[in-house]
Design an enzyme around this catalytic site. Structure first.
Site, PDB file in Angstrom:
ATOM      1  N   MET A   1      -3.988   4.052   0.719  1.00 62.05           N
ATOM      2  CA  MET A   1      -4.325   4.574   2.004  1.00 62.05           C
ATOM      3  C   MET A   1      -5.757   5.514   1.876  1.00 62.05           C
ATOM      4  SD  MET A   1      -3.090   2.983   4.580  1.00 62.05           S
ATOM      5  CE  MET A   1      -3.585   3.958   6.090  1.00 62.05           C
TER       6      MET A   1
ATOM      7  N   GLY B   1      -1.816   4.281  -4.692  1.00 63.18           N
ATOM      8  CA  GLY B   1      -1.531   3.109  -5.524  1.00 63.18           C
ATOM      9  C   GLY B   1      -0.415   2.988  -6.632  1.00 63.18           C
TER      10      GLY B   1
ATOM     11  N   ILE C   1       0.841  -1.113  -0.087  1.00 65.32           N
ATOM     12  CA  ILE C   1       0.046  -0.001  -0.116  1.00 65.32           C
ATOM     13  C   ILE C   1       0.827   1.110   0.144  1.00 65.32           C
ATOM     14  CG2 ILE C   1      -0.254   0.088   2.461  1.00 65.32           C
ATOM     15  CD1 ILE C   1      -3.345   0.819   1.898  1.00 65.32           C
ATOM     16  N   CYS C   2       0.354   2.336  -0.587  1.00 55.98           N
ATOM     17  CA  CYS C   2       0.915   3.684  -0.718  1.00 55.98           C
ATOM     18  C   CYS C   2      -0.076   4.717  -0.661  1.00 55.98           C
ATOM     19  CB  CYS C   2       1.790   3.855  -1.704  1.00 55.98           C
ATOM     20  SG  CYS C   2       0.988   4.127  -3.207  1.00 55.98           S
ATOM     21  N   ARG C   3      -0.104   5.802  -0.758  1.00 55.62           N
ATOM     22  CA  ARG C   3      -1.117   6.568  -0.622  1.00 55.62           C
ATOM     23  C   ARG C   3      -2.309   6.442  -1.690  1.00 55.62           C
ATOM     24  NH1 ARG C   3      -0.314  12.924  -0.980  1.00 55.62           N
ATOM     25  NH2 ARG C   3       1.807  12.139  -0.364  1.00 55.62           N
TER      26      ARG C   3
END
Length: 110
Positions: free
Chosen positions: A89, A65, A61-63
């Site tokens: 996220m 994708g 996961i990141c902010r």
């Protein structure tokens, strides 16, 4: 272009207790993250990949994708089983999944 060989899962498909790898930067992590997530920023992943288990599904996961798609592609190319969390996220927070912060303030997606 990323996405051709990048498995994607919806945020609500990430199982309770699944191995969640958060590859955002330190300031993003401090602002808000999943309680069980493991934090290895994308820029450190190549040097710290041995910390990621090879015998389990890895949810990255990141902010939103984009960076996590890069990480998933690299991990899968190197023999891991990894999937990108659609929407990152931002989607995690919108879905009401648990979040904590390291700042003592209410968690946010930074």
């Amino acid at each position: 272009m990323f996405g051709v060989n990048v498995p994607v899962v919806e945020v609500n498909a990430v199982p309770e207790g699944g191995y969640l790898l958060d590859i955002r930067e330190h300031d993003e992590w401090r602002a808000g993250h999943a309680p069980e997530a493991v934090h290895i920023p994308l820029g450190e992943l190549a040097g710290r990949a041995a910390e990621v288990p090879r015998d389990t599904q890895v949810y990255v996961i990141c902010r939103v994708g984009g960076r996590s798609a890069q990480a998933v592609q690299a991990l899968n190319d190197a023999g891991w089983r990894a999937a990108n969390i659609a929407g990152g996220m931002s989607a995690w927070a919108l879905a009401g999944r648990p979040m904590v912060s390291d700042s003592g303030e209410a968690p946010v997606v930074a």
